[in-house]
Design an enzyme around this catalytic site. Structure first.
Site, PDB file in Angstrom:
ATOM      1  N   THR A  18       0.836  -1.211   0.000  1.00 14.00           N
ATOM      2  CA  THR A  18       0.000   0.000   0.000  1.00 14.00           C
ATOM      3  C   THR A  18       0.865   1.253   0.000  1.00 14.00           C
ATOM      4  OG1 THR A  18      -1.553  -1.232   1.400  1.00 14.00           O
ATOM      5  CG2 THR A  18      -1.955   1.116   1.154  1.00 14.00           C
ATOM      6  N   ARG A  22       7.718  -2.771   2.967  1.00  8.92           N
ATOM      7  CA  ARG A  22       7.853  -2.879   4.428  1.00  8.92           C
ATOM      8  C   ARG A  22       8.212  -4.307   4.801  1.00  8.92           C
ATOM      9  NH1 ARG A  22       3.142   1.132   6.668  1.00  8.92           N
ATOM     10  NH2 ARG A  22       3.761   2.739   5.217  1.00  8.92           N
ATOM     11  N   SER A 113       6.138   3.897   8.728  1.00 13.82           N
ATOM     12  CA  SER A 113       4.992   4.675   9.198  1.00 13.82           C
ATOM     13  C   SER A 113       4.544   4.337  10.611  1.00 13.82           C
ATOM     14  CB  SER A 113       3.853   4.517   8.200  1.00 13.82           C
ATOM     15  OG  SER A 113       2.818   5.403   8.503  1.00 13.82           O
ATOM     16  N   HIS A 114       3.337   3.819  10.739  1.00 18.00           N
ATOM     17  CA  HIS A 114       2.762   3.570  12.062  1.00 18.00           C
ATOM     18  C   HIS A 114       3.225   2.230  12.640  1.00 18.00           C
ATOM     19  CE1 HIS A 114       0.475   1.693   8.931  1.00 18.00           C
ATOM     20  NE2 HIS A 114       0.002   0.840   9.803  1.00 18.00           N
ATOM     21  N   LYS A 126      10.047   3.951   0.638  1.00 15.93           N
ATOM     22  CA  LYS A 126       9.041   4.293  -0.364  1.00 15.93           C
ATOM     23  C   LYS A 126       9.640   5.272  -1.355  1.00 15.93           C
ATOM     24  CE  LYS A 126       5.809   7.073   1.015  1.00 15.93           C
ATOM     25  NZ  LYS A 126       4.601   7.750   1.478  1.00 15.93           N
ATOM     26  N   ASP A 277       1.702  10.102  13.546  1.00 19.01           N
ATOM     27  CA  ASP A 277       2.316   8.772  13.481  1.00 19.01           C
ATOM     28  C   ASP A 277       3.828   8.835  13.252  1.00 19.01           C
ATOM     29  OD1 ASP A 277       2.287   9.540  10.817  1.00 19.01           O
ATOM     30  OD2 ASP A 277       1.953   7.494  10.097  1.00 19.01           O
ATOM     31  N   ASP A 279       5.888   8.677  10.716  1.00 18.79           N
ATOM     32  CA  ASP A 279       6.461   9.530   9.680  1.00 18.79           C
ATOM     33  C   ASP A 279       5.698  10.835   9.502  1.00 18.79           C
ATOM     34  OD1 ASP A 279       4.338   7.988   8.668  1.00 18.79           O
ATOM     35  OD2 ASP A 279       5.039   8.225   6.606  1.00 18.79           O
ATOM     36  N   ASP A 281       2.550  11.608   8.732  1.00 22.12           N
ATOM     37  CA  ASP A 281       1.497  11.873   7.747  1.00 22.12           C
ATOM     38  C   ASP A 281       0.089  11.593   8.281  1.00 22.12           C
ATOM     39  OD1 ASP A 281       1.851   9.135   7.735  1.00 22.12           O
ATOM     40  OD2 ASP A 281       2.128   8.951   5.552  1.00 22.12           O
ATOM     41  N   ARG A 282      -0.019  10.931   9.427  1.00 18.36           N
ATOM     42  CA  ARG A 282      -1.353  10.665   9.975  1.00 18.36           C
ATOM     43  C   ARG A 282      -1.681  11.634  11.098  1.00 18.36           C
ATOM     44  NH1 ARG A 282      -2.604   4.255  10.258  1.00 18.36           N
ATOM     45  NH2 ARG A 282      -1.696   3.708   8.243  1.00 18.36           N
ATOM     46  N   GLU A 364      -9.766   6.654   6.137  1.00 15.51           N
ATOM     47  CA  GLU A 364     -10.272   6.275   7.463  1.00 15.51           C
ATOM     48  C   GLU A 364      -9.146   5.971   8.451  1.00 15.51           C
ATOM     49  OE1 GLU A 364      -9.582   3.035   8.533  1.00 15.51           O
ATOM     50  OE2 GLU A 364      -8.592   2.750   6.578  1.00 15.51           O
ATOM     51  N   LYS A 376      -0.501  12.611   2.644  1.00 15.13           N
ATOM     52  CA  LYS A 376      -1.300  13.042   3.774  1.00 15.13           C
ATOM     53  C   LYS A 376      -0.381  13.783   4.747  1.00 15.13           C
ATOM     54  CE  LYS A 376      -1.335   8.328   5.710  1.00 15.13           C
ATOM     55  NZ  LYS A 376      -0.966   7.356   4.651  1.00 15.13           N
TER      56      LYS A 376
HETATM   57  C1  VG1 Z   1      -2.782   1.314   5.786  1.00 20.78           C
HETATM   58  C2  VG1 Z   1      -4.035   2.160   5.771  1.00 20.78           C
HETATM   59  C3  VG1 Z   1      -4.065   3.031   4.533  1.00 20.78           C
HETATM   60  C4  VG1 Z   1      -2.795   3.879   4.467  1.00 20.78           C
HETATM   61  C5  VG1 Z   1      -1.571   2.987   4.561  1.00 20.78           C
HETATM   62  C6  VG1 Z   1      -0.302   3.780   4.657  1.00 20.78           C
HETATM   63  O1  VG1 Z   1      -2.775   0.447   4.676  1.00 20.78           O
HETATM   64  O2  VG1 Z   1      -5.183   1.360   5.820  1.00 20.78           O
HETATM   65  O3  VG1 Z   1      -5.215   3.855   4.552  1.00 20.78           O
HETATM   66  O4  VG1 Z   1      -2.741   4.599   3.267  1.00 20.78           O
HETATM   67  O5  VG1 Z   1      -1.645   2.164   5.723  1.00 20.78           O
HETATM   68  O6  VG1 Z   1      -0.344   4.673   5.746  1.00 20.78           O
HETATM   69  P1  VG1 Z   1      -3.212  -1.101   4.753  1.00 20.78           P
HETATM   70  O7  VG1 Z   1      -2.952  -1.663   3.400  1.00 20.78           O
HETATM   71  O8  VG1 Z   1      -2.416  -1.716   5.845  1.00 20.78           O
HETATM   72  O9  VG1 Z   1      -4.663  -1.072   5.109  1.00 20.78           O
HETATM   73  V1  VG1 Z   1       1.067   5.200   6.457  1.00 20.78           V
HETATM   74  O10 VG1 Z   1       0.698   6.321   7.581  1.00 20.78           O
HETATM   75  O11 VG1 Z   1       1.802   3.875   6.469  1.00 20.78           O
HETATM   76  O12 VG1 Z   1       2.065   5.946   5.279  1.00 20.78           O
HETATM   77 CO    CO Z   2       2.391   7.281   8.106  1.00 17.69          CO
END
Ligand code: VG1
Ligand code: CO
Length: 543
Positions: A18, A22, A113-114, A126, A277, A279, A281-282, A364, A376
């Site tokens: 996504t 990772r 990210s998170h 990325k 979060d 990085d 962006d959240r 979401e 984001k």
């Molecule tokens: C998750 C979230 C998605 C978001 C992605 C990256 O993906 O659901 O909405 O864009 O993380 O966010 P998944 O495929 O695990 O549902 V982040 O803050 O990692 O850049």
């Molecule tokens: Co993030």
């Protein structure tokens, strides 16, 4: 300059998900693993010769080593210039901004990210393109293709370069420009928001708690919220980025940001609470005694963005990812502007933003952003909320309840079943997929299915089609359940169940979300037969 060609690769499974690649940190630390992926990126974009890039990360374990390695590789591949954050730190939205402001050819973001950080946790990388946004699917497919046949990468045999001081340096003929991570990002924020007005809010005694979760937004939030806008010292907590995020999940939701949630639900709550979060962006937004779901936040921001200078002219449109609730669609309909439903992942918003079809986007999963960058942006969302609160002179709770009274409330919750054996998770998806055609008209746990399909996105800008982006089942009476597999996990499969129930403007908006969603949840459990197929009907995390 002595270019060294190292024979390595290919490594299996270097398929971006996504949001980039990772894996467990130890996987990334295998000799040549990171390097083969980076070389594959360079190969997929026609080489790095003469190009310029931005490189930075969220400061997690292995960030520094990875950046040094990427700098050597960029130089060996002939890149002209790399802009890198001081100490290797840059938030994802700050990378996006630098790519755009400096007109570079792209950038590399080091982050999972998170996901938690540390030698036994997760790492990620990325590639972002020249518009500042995550590489779209055709490019990530090209990168993956390269990873499957790569047999060597190019690097230099040079010592690490000093990233602790701002200024230019040189590495084998390539310019390395070390920049302060905050300066240019803050300048961008000042063009969008009425900083004097927000400062006035704090002067008037407005209180805030921003939880940086030991991640990259700490320095940004300190500089902007405390030093520039005058929030009292100590308003920003957990502000020093740490390699393992203080041992926690840097995921801004009621589960992982529990300390903040507890404070906001207590008598000692400040007026406004927020978190970001790993990085940056959240974002999570909490008012005194009230949690704002990310789907509602997007809708409220869309309805009120014109109160901030950067959006005074109104919005071209709003886009949301498919599992995000329909709350923002209702705002778009009322405003008479475009609304779009895209697959999960920010990369799908890029074309809509570039084409000027939308101004705001959201997911979401606590992601909100606008056309100011192509990612984001956690702190941006916080500042937009603060600007709106300053102008509206109402509390978060009042804004939210007024919003529901006008548009109705989309009750919403996401249930995650984590570390499910991959085959079992796939069996759930297969079972529901096979039944999609028969579902409409059937009754499950008392709910009548009105529509069911597998979401496919037809990009209105470039005509590309992305299939299998999640299974959705709608019910009579405004309920909806969505099922999809996560594309960011690093262990087994994570099955995400997204639940939504609309309540019209006259209905009761004061229910507990899980209570309001019980009917849709039971129907989904029956349709997907989770109890039999994965042996569980209780999720690990509800957000
Ligand atoms: C998750 C979230 C998605 C978001 C992605 C990256 O993906 O659901 O909405 O864009 O993380 O966010 P998944 O495929 O695990 O549902 V982040 O803050 O990692 O850049
Ligand atoms: Co993030």
């Amino acid at each position: 300059m002595q270019i060294v060609t190292v024979s390595k690769g290919p490594f299996e499974g270097q398929k971006p998900g996504t949001s980039g690649l990772r894996k467990k940190t130890r996987v990334f630390m295998e000799p040549g693993y990171l390097e083969c992926f980076v070389q594959s990126v360079f190969n997929a974009i026609g080489g790095a010769q003469g190009k310029s890039f931005v490189v930075g990360g969220d400061g997690r374990y292995y960030n520094r080593e990875a950046i040094q390695s990427i700098l050597r590789m960029a130089a060996a591949n002939g890149a002209a210039r790399v802009i890198v954050g001081q100490g290797g730190l840059l938030s994802t939205p700050a990378v996006s901004n630098l790519i755009r402001q400096r007109g570079t050819d792209g950038g590399l973001v080091l982050s999972a990210s998170h996901n938690p950080g540390g030698i036994d946790a997760d790492f990620g990388i990325k590639y972002n393109i020249s518009n500042g946004g995550p590489a779209p699917e055709n490019i990530t497919a090209g990168i993956f293709e390269q990873t499957r046949s790569i047999s060597s990468y190019a690097t230099l045999d040079t010592p690490d370069i000093d990233l602790s001081t701002v200024g230019p340096a040189s590495l084998g003929g390539m310019v390395v420009e070390v920049v302060d991570p905050v300066t240019e990002y803050q300048a961008l924020m000042e063009t969008l928001f009425d900083f004097d007005r927000i400062a006035g809010l704090f002067k008037g005694g407005f209180t805030l708690r921003f939880d940086a979760m030991h991640a990259v937004t700490g320095p940004y939030a300190k500089a902007i919220l405390e030093d520039r806008l005058g929030a009292p010292a100590g308003s920003v907590v957990n502000a020093v980025p740490s390699e393992d995020f203080g041992g926690g999940h840097p995921d801004p939701n009621p589960v992982w940001a529990k300390e903040l949630m507890d404070l906001m639900m207590s008598d000692a709550a400040p007026d406004f609470g927020a978190a970001s979060d790993g990085d940056g962006d959240r974002n999570m937004i909490v008012g005194r005694g009230v949690y704002v779901t990310p789907s509602d936040s997007l809708a409220v921001l869309a309805a009120n963005a014109h109160l901030a200078p950067g959006y005074r002219a109104g919005l071209a449109g709003v886009a949301r990812s498919m599992p995000t609730s329909g709350a923002s669609d209702r705002v778009a309909a009322k405003l008479g502007i475009n609304s779009f439903e895209t697959p999960t992942g920010w990369k799908f918003f890029g074309n809509l933003l570039d084409a000027g079809k939308v101004t705001l986007c959201g997911e979401e999963s606590a992601g909100t952003g606008s056309d100011h960058v192509r990612e984001k942006d956690g702190l941006w969302a916080v500042l937009l909320w603060l600007n709106i609160l300053a102008e509206a002179g109402r509390s978060v709770e009042q804004i939210l309840t007024d919003h529901w009274a006008e548009f109705g409330r989309n009750y919403y919750s996401r249930h995650d079943y984590e570390a499910v054996p991959t085959e079992a998770a796939q069996a759930v998806m297969d079972r529901v997929s096979q039944r999609l055609g028969d579902l409409p008209g059937t009754v499950a746990a008392g709910q009548t299915v009105s529509a069911a399909d597998s979401f496919a996105y037809h990009d209105p800008v470039d005509g590309s089609v992305s299939e299998n982006q999640g299974l959705r089942v709608s019910f009579e009476g405004g309920g909806r359940a969505v099922l999809r597999l996560s594309g960011t996990g690093t262990e087994g499969a994570t099955l995400r169940v997204y639940l939504e129930q609309y309540a019209d403007p006259q209905a009761d908006h004061g229910l507990d979300a899980e209570t309001a969603l019980a009917g849709v949840r039971d129907a989904l459990l029956e349709i997907a037969d989770l109890g039999t197929l994965i042996g569980r009907t209780e999720p690990d995390v509800r957000t």
